[in-house]
Design a protein around this motif. Structure first.
Motif, PDB file in Angstrom:
ATOM      1  N   ARG A   1       0.829  -1.202   0.000  1.00  0.00           N
ATOM      2  CA  ARG A   1       0.000   0.000   0.000  1.00  0.00           C
ATOM      3  C   ARG A   1       0.866   1.257   0.000  1.00  0.00           C
ATOM      4  NH1 ARG A   1      -4.299   1.601   4.731  1.00  0.00           N
ATOM      5  NH2 ARG A   1      -2.387   1.690   5.982  1.00  0.00           N
ATOM      6  N   ALA A   2       1.912   1.264   0.826  1.00  0.00           N
ATOM      7  CA  ALA A   2       2.808   2.417   0.896  1.00  0.00           C
ATOM      8  C   ALA A   2       3.467   2.701  -0.446  1.00  0.00           C
ATOM      9  CB  ALA A   2       3.868   2.189   1.976  1.00  0.00           C
ATOM     10  N   ASP A   3       3.782   1.634  -1.186  1.00  0.00           N
ATOM     11  CA  ASP A   3       4.432   1.797  -2.488  1.00  0.00           C
ATOM     12  C   ASP A   3       3.497   2.407  -3.529  1.00  0.00           C
ATOM     13  OD1 ASP A   3       6.732   0.714  -1.435  1.00  0.00           O
ATOM     14  OD2 ASP A   3       6.394  -1.301  -2.239  1.00  0.00           O
ATOM     15  N   LEU A   4       2.200   2.218  -3.358  1.00  0.00           N
ATOM     16  CA  LEU A   4       1.232   2.781  -4.304  1.00  0.00           C
ATOM     17  C   LEU A   4       0.993   4.272  -4.083  1.00  0.00           C
ATOM     18  CD1 LEU A   4      -1.526  -0.004  -4.289  1.00  0.00           C
ATOM     19  CD2 LEU A   4      -0.030   0.581  -6.210  1.00  0.00           C
ATOM     20  N   ILE A   5       1.184   4.731  -2.875  1.00  0.00           N
ATOM     21  CA  ILE A   5       0.775   6.083  -2.505  1.00  0.00           C
ATOM     22  C   ILE A   5       1.489   7.191  -3.276  1.00  0.00           C
ATOM     23  CG2 ILE A   5       0.760   7.749  -0.598  1.00  0.00           C
ATOM     24  CD1 ILE A   5      -0.089   5.420   1.214  1.00  0.00           C
ATOM     25  N   PRO A   6       2.812   7.156  -3.465  1.00  0.00           N
ATOM     26  CA  PRO A   6       3.460   8.256  -4.204  1.00  0.00           C
ATOM     27  C   PRO A   6       2.855   8.489  -5.588  1.00  0.00           C
ATOM     28  CG  PRO A   6       5.106   6.937  -3.092  1.00  0.00           C
ATOM     29  CD  PRO A   6       3.812   6.198  -2.952  1.00  0.00           C
ATOM     30  N   ASN A   7       2.611   7.413  -6.342  1.00  0.00           N
ATOM     31  CA  ASN A   7       2.000   7.564  -7.663  1.00  0.00           C
ATOM     32  C   ASN A   7       0.577   8.083  -7.562  1.00  0.00           C
ATOM     33  OD1 ASN A   7       4.246   6.725  -9.110  1.00  0.00           O
ATOM     34  ND2 ASN A   7       3.614   4.578  -9.148  1.00  0.00           N
TER      35      ASN A   7
ATOM     36  N   VAL B   1      -3.224  12.569  -8.445  1.00  0.00           N
ATOM     37  CA  VAL B   1      -4.236  13.495  -7.944  1.00  0.00           C
ATOM     38  C   VAL B   1      -3.728  14.927  -8.038  1.00  0.00           C
ATOM     39  CG1 VAL B   1      -5.555  14.212  -5.918  1.00  0.00           C
ATOM     40  CG2 VAL B   1      -5.263  11.770  -6.416  1.00  0.00           C
ATOM     41  N   LYS B   2      -2.469  15.132  -7.741  1.00  0.00           N
ATOM     42  CA  LYS B   2      -1.885  16.481  -7.783  1.00  0.00           C
ATOM     43  C   LYS B   2      -2.000  17.091  -9.183  1.00  0.00           C
ATOM     44  CE  LYS B   2       1.995  16.956  -5.629  1.00  0.00           C
ATOM     45  NZ  LYS B   2       3.449  16.901  -5.324  1.00  0.00           N
ATOM     46  N   GLY B   3      -1.896  16.247 -10.193  1.00  0.00           N
ATOM     47  CA  GLY B   3      -1.984  16.749 -11.553  1.00  0.00           C
ATOM     48  C   GLY B   3      -3.337  17.334 -11.907  1.00  0.00           C
ATOM     49  N   TYR B   4      -4.369  16.931 -11.179  1.00  0.00           N
ATOM     50  CA  TYR B   4      -5.716  17.422 -11.443  1.00  0.00           C
ATOM     51  C   TYR B   4      -6.258  18.296 -10.314  1.00  0.00           C
ATOM     52  CZ  TYR B   4      -6.066  14.072 -15.294  1.00  0.00           C
ATOM     53  OH  TYR B   4      -5.857  13.380 -16.468  1.00  0.00           O
TER      54      TYR B   4
END
Length: 212
Positions: free
Chosen positions: A63-69, A74-77
């Motif tokens: 789960r932690a590995d998925l969070i940065p992406n 989300v930041k892009g939008y």
């Protein structure tokens, strides 16, 4: 020599014979327990619980590995959701810094610290996913949809891994706290200690809903 007369060696001999009897009894008991498999039950259940804990850690790391992406997508939008994005990033950093390996799951304080950090990350993730409702274009983005699917699968795996760990710890703790397992642990495995398990959190009976 008259009957009833105690020679100087009688006392030491009796003590030696007593030790021999104890050793023979212990050997006989050990042989009996080994034959029925009871003597191996404590370490077997302990290793099973440790293996289950490793799987819990593995799924939390997934789960932690998925969070940065997820955050970057989300930041892009939704760059204006700065506070929410920072909250997720900080919660992930804290959760990743708290380590409870298989050798320390018997430490209540460290285990509670680990669980609290993961719960805080779950809460931050929930707040992030709620903000997505305000951004239709993000909700239809293929990268986000893929991350959403992976996150949902990971949350399910976390729930299963935690359930399996709780069951394994219950079996192990019962063994080392009840007779004859308690005696066997005291005699042969004095380092064996009861392990900690997860406490219930709201809606912990089912994984978080991350569908849209």
């Amino acid at each position: 020599m008259r009957s009833g007369v105690v020679t100087p060696t009688t006392g030491p001999v009796r003590a030696w014979l007593g030790r021999v009897r104890i050793a023979v009894a212990a050997l006989a008991l050990g042989t009996t327990l080994t034959g029925c498999g009871a003597i191996n039950r404590v370490p077997t259940l302990e290793e099973r619980a440790k293996s289950s804990w490793s799987e819990v850690q593995n799924q939390y790391q997934r789960r932690a590995d998925l969070i940065p992406n997820l955050v970057e997508t989300v930041k892009g939008y939704a760059q204006q959701e700065k506070d929410v994005l920072i909250g997720v990033t900080e919660a992930r950093a804290k959760a990743s810094s708290v380590k409870v390996d298989a050798s320390t799951v018997s430490d209540p304080q460290k285990f509670e610290e680990f669980q609290d950090a993961q719960n805080q990350l779950s809460g931050a993730l929930g707040r992030l996913l709620v903000t997505v409702e305000r951004y239709p274009e993000l909700k239809s983005n293929q990268n986000f949809l893929a991350l959403q699917s992976q996150l949902e699968g990971t949350e399910n795996r976390i729930a299963v891994a935690r359930r399996d760990y709780i069951g394994a710890v219950q079996d192990y703790n019962t063994e080392v706290r009840t007779i004859p397992g308690r005696w066997i642990a005291a005699w042969f495995y004095p380092e064996a200690k009861p392990m900690e398990t997860f406490t219930a959190t709201p809606n912990s009976e089912r994984p978080p809903n991350v569908k849209f």
